[in-house]
Design an enzyme around this catalytic site. Structure first.
Site, PDB file in Angstrom:
ATOM      1  N   CYS A  34     -14.503 -14.081   5.746  1.00 43.10           N
ATOM      2  CA  CYS A  34     -15.267 -12.946   6.293  1.00 43.10           C
ATOM      3  C   CYS A  34     -16.722 -12.923   5.814  1.00 43.10           C
ATOM      4  CB  CYS A  34     -14.585 -11.631   5.944  1.00 43.10           C
ATOM      5  SG  CYS A  34     -12.876 -11.559   6.491  1.00 43.10           S
ATOM      6  N   HIS A  48     -19.821  -6.167   6.531  1.00 36.45           N
ATOM      7  CA  HIS A  48     -18.632  -6.727   7.167  1.00 36.45           C
ATOM      8  C   HIS A  48     -17.735  -5.568   7.592  1.00 36.45           C
ATOM      9  CE1 HIS A  48     -15.031  -8.780   8.048  1.00 36.45           C
ATOM     10  NE2 HIS A  48     -14.425  -8.514   6.908  1.00 36.45           N
ATOM     11  N   ASN A  75     -11.192  -5.828  12.440  1.00 34.75           N
ATOM     12  CA  ASN A  75     -11.847  -6.781  11.540  1.00 34.75           C
ATOM     13  C   ASN A  75     -11.865  -8.149  12.232  1.00 34.75           C
ATOM     14  OD1 ASN A  75     -12.516  -8.604   9.534  1.00 34.75           O
ATOM     15  ND2 ASN A  75     -11.148  -7.730   7.997  1.00 34.75           N
TER      16      ASN A  75
HETATM   17  N1  ACO Z   1       1.676   1.599   9.743  1.00 32.75           N
HETATM   18  C1  ACO Z   1       2.395   2.523   9.098  1.00 32.75           C
HETATM   19  N2  ACO Z   1       2.657   2.467   7.786  1.00 32.75           N
HETATM   20  C2  ACO Z   1       2.173   1.414   7.112  1.00 32.75           C
HETATM   21  C3  ACO Z   1       1.408   0.405   7.743  1.00 32.75           C
HETATM   22  C4  ACO Z   1       1.174   0.527   9.113  1.00 32.75           C
HETATM   23  N3  ACO Z   1       0.440  -0.382   9.795  1.00 32.75           N
HETATM   24  N4  ACO Z   1       1.065  -0.517   6.800  1.00 32.75           N
HETATM   25  C5  ACO Z   1       1.589  -0.094   5.644  1.00 32.75           C
HETATM   26  N5  ACO Z   1       2.257   1.063   5.829  1.00 32.75           N
HETATM   27  C6  ACO Z   1       2.960   1.841   4.840  1.00 32.75           C
HETATM   28  C7  ACO Z   1       3.495   1.020   3.698  1.00 32.75           C
HETATM   29  O1  ACO Z   1       4.727   0.429   4.015  1.00 32.75           O
HETATM   30  C8  ACO Z   1       3.601   2.039   2.594  1.00 32.75           C
HETATM   31  O2  ACO Z   1       4.755   2.770   2.793  1.00 32.75           O
HETATM   32  P1  ACO Z   1       5.620   3.234   1.534  1.00 32.75           P
HETATM   33  O3  ACO Z   1       4.730   4.145   0.755  1.00 32.75           O
HETATM   34  O4  ACO Z   1       6.773   3.918   2.170  1.00 32.75           O
HETATM   35  O5  ACO Z   1       5.976   1.985   0.798  1.00 32.75           O
HETATM   36  C9  ACO Z   1       2.419   2.948   2.861  1.00 32.75           C
HETATM   37  O6  ACO Z   1       2.050   2.745   4.242  1.00 32.75           O
HETATM   38  C10 ACO Z   1       1.233   2.643   2.001  1.00 32.75           C
HETATM   39  O7  ACO Z   1       1.004   1.246   2.015  1.00 32.75           O
HETATM   40  P2  ACO Z   1      -0.181   0.610   1.221  1.00 32.75           P
HETATM   41  O8  ACO Z   1      -0.223  -0.864   1.440  1.00 32.75           O
HETATM   42  O9  ACO Z   1      -0.141   1.121  -0.171  1.00 32.75           O
HETATM   43  O10 ACO Z   1      -1.382   1.287   1.997  1.00 32.75           O
HETATM   44  P3  ACO Z   1      -2.866   1.417   1.532  1.00 32.75           P
HETATM   45  O11 ACO Z   1      -3.214   2.835   1.396  1.00 32.75           O
HETATM   46  O12 ACO Z   1      -3.220   0.500   0.418  1.00 32.75           O
HETATM   47  O13 ACO Z   1      -3.612   0.906   2.829  1.00 32.75           O
HETATM   48  C11 ACO Z   1      -4.813  -1.027   3.606  1.00 32.75           C
HETATM   49  C12 ACO Z   1      -3.443  -0.443   3.258  1.00 32.75           C
HETATM   50  C13 ACO Z   1      -5.377  -0.263   4.782  1.00 32.75           C
HETATM   51  C14 ACO Z   1      -4.653  -2.484   3.957  1.00 32.75           C
HETATM   52  C15 ACO Z   1      -5.695  -0.851   2.357  1.00 32.75           C
HETATM   53  O14 ACO Z   1      -5.116  -1.442   1.227  1.00 32.75           O
HETATM   54  C16 ACO Z   1      -7.036  -1.414   2.542  1.00 32.75           C
HETATM   55  O15 ACO Z   1      -7.863  -0.804   3.196  1.00 32.75           O
HETATM   56  N6  ACO Z   1      -7.312  -2.573   1.939  1.00 32.75           N
HETATM   57  C17 ACO Z   1      -8.555  -3.253   2.131  1.00 32.75           C
HETATM   58  C18 ACO Z   1      -8.226  -4.521   2.683  1.00 32.75           C
HETATM   59  C19 ACO Z   1      -8.828  -4.778   4.026  1.00 32.75           C
HETATM   60  O16 ACO Z   1      -9.433  -3.979   4.703  1.00 32.75           O
HETATM   61  N7  ACO Z   1      -8.676  -6.014   4.350  1.00 32.75           N
HETATM   62  C20 ACO Z   1      -9.203  -6.520   5.537  1.00 32.75           C
HETATM   63  C21 ACO Z   1      -9.333  -7.969   5.366  1.00 32.75           C
HETATM   64  S1  ACO Z   1     -10.220  -8.331   3.964  1.00 32.75           S
HETATM   65  C22 ACO Z   1     -11.697  -8.471   4.362  1.00 32.75           C
HETATM   66  O17 ACO Z   1     -12.062  -8.601   5.506  1.00 32.75           O
HETATM   67  C23 ACO Z   1     -12.658  -8.448   3.266  1.00 32.75           C
END
Ligand code: ACO
Length: 331
Positions: free
Chosen positions: A125, A258, A288
């Site tokens: 990215c 990004h 993304n």
């Molecule tokens: N729909 C519904 N529920 C979901 C989904 C979904 N798509 N995905 C995860 N969940 C659930 C999980 O199963 C979990 O449930 P549980 O509590 O019952 O176990 C709950 O939601 C929370 O999951 P987490 O993974 O802890 O969610 P988090 O708040 O961390 O959000 C996310 C996940 C959005 C990926 C976050 O970690 C984030 O923003 N990370 C940054 C990474 C990113 O944006 N990467 C993009 C690529 S990297 C880059 O380009 C630099």
């Protein structure tokens, strides 16, 4: 400019982009995933990421096809012809082939036959920011005069549609800029970084070996680890390029980070004490798109009239590797 000495600066002469016609809203994707027994919702995706829709390329469309359309628009905006280009850099993690490079395939599709350098750049990215910085250095050294720098990705082909934590985040697309030698700035400062200790937090671990895919060829991510690292490094690298250029946060007209996740982008803007209306946001409509996200956002901002000539832009990339970097420029 004295033609005997290398140019002092590099400027963006034109921008272009391409989005595949097929748009999937969060509800469209949720319906598709529900048919496979995977549950997600528009509300979850919007709250956690700010993403409302993404575009997916049709079967048979290659990364170089999207790069070609974006490049043609950028060349047209720069009022130059393909043969005026003497360097092509394509930032991508989803190339047409293992080799040769997508840049060589793009060169052929553009009909460029004069033998200019063409290569792919792999920094996930952060690839577009890496590409800008490398092209700038080559132009200022006199090795090239006019460069096409493209970010193009088909992440839909490397997503695991049984993993709802990743498959809702990404989309396909391409963006391009034409960079040219210039007497006036231009690119003011850039900085690139990587920390290979974090390879495992965002990767596609598979490879091709012995005529087969060996290992898992789909995207894996530790979202929370990525989130924490991204916000920290983006704030630091922004301050560093501003200092290098002798500018301050107050000089930034537009922050174009990004487009991974709205919360990461807002966190970066807050750390720089920038009002949210200086943040260019396209992640809501594009998802993304990895290396394509910054040039796509830039082109949309230019064509909608928000970014104007003379504006100071801070472009910031972050991604797998772990890689990150920033470019400060006067557009
Ligand atoms: N729909 C519904 N529920 C979901 C989904 C979904 N798509 N995905 C995860 N969940 C659930 C999980 O199963 C979990 O449930 P549980 O509590 O019952 O176990 C709950 O939601 C929370 O999951 P987490 O993974 O802890 O969610 P988090 O708040 O961390 O959000 C996310 C996940 C959005 C990926 C976050 O970690 C984030 O923003 N990370 C940054 C990474 C990113 O944006 N990467 C993009 C690529 S990297 C880059 O380009 C630099």
């Amino acid at each position: 400019m004295n033609s005997a000495s290398p140019p002092r600066h590099t400027r963006i002469a034109g921008t272009g982009s391409h989005l595949p016609p097929r748009r999937l809203s969060n509800d469209d994707l949720a319906r598709q995933l529900a048919a496979q027994g995977i549950e997600t919702s528009d509300q979850w995706i919007v709250e956690r990421t700010g993403i409302r829709a993404r575009h997916f390329a049709a079967d048979g469309v290659a990364c170089s096809d999207m790069a070609l359309d974006a490049a043609r628009h950028a060349l047209e905006a720069a009022a130059c012809k393909p043969e005026d280009v003497d360097l092509i850099i394509v930032a991508t993690s989803t190339p047409d082939m293992v080799f040769p490079s997508t840049a060589c395939i793009l060169q052929a599709k553009l009909g460029i036959v004069h033998g200019c350098a063409a290569f792919d750049l792999q920094a996930v990215c952060s690839g577009f920011v890496y590409g800008l910085s490398v092209a700038d250095a080559m132009i200022r050294s006199g090795a090239a005069r006019r460069a096409l720098v493209v970010g193009a990705e088909i992440f839909s082909r490397i997503l695991d549609f049984t993993d709802r934590t990743t498959c809702v985040l990404f989309g396909d697309g391409a963006g391009a800029v034409v960079l040219e030698a210039s007497d006036a700035p231009g690119l003011l400062a850039s900085e690139l970084h990587a920390d290979g200790r974090h390879v495992g937090i965002l990767c596609v671990p598979g490879t091709v070996a012995g005529g087969r895919v060996s290992g898992d060829p789909l995207l894996k991510m530790d979202g929370q680890a990525v989130f924490k690292l991204a916000v920290g490094v983006l704030g630091d690298v922004a301050r560093s390029v501003l200092e290098k250029a002798g500018r301050s946060e107050a000089d930034i007209d537009w922050l174009i980070p990004h487009q991974a996740n709205l919360r990461i982008m807002q966190g970066t803007a807050r750390r720089l004490k920038l009002p949210m209306d200086k943040l260019i946001v396209t992640v809501d409509e594009h998802g993304n798109t990895s290396a394509a996200s910054i040039p796509l956002a830039l082109d949309h901002a230019v064509r909608s009239g928000r970014v104007a000539r003379g504006d100071t832009l801070l472009l910031e990339g972050v991604g797998g590797g772990f890689t990150w970097g920033a470019v400060l420029l006067d557009y």
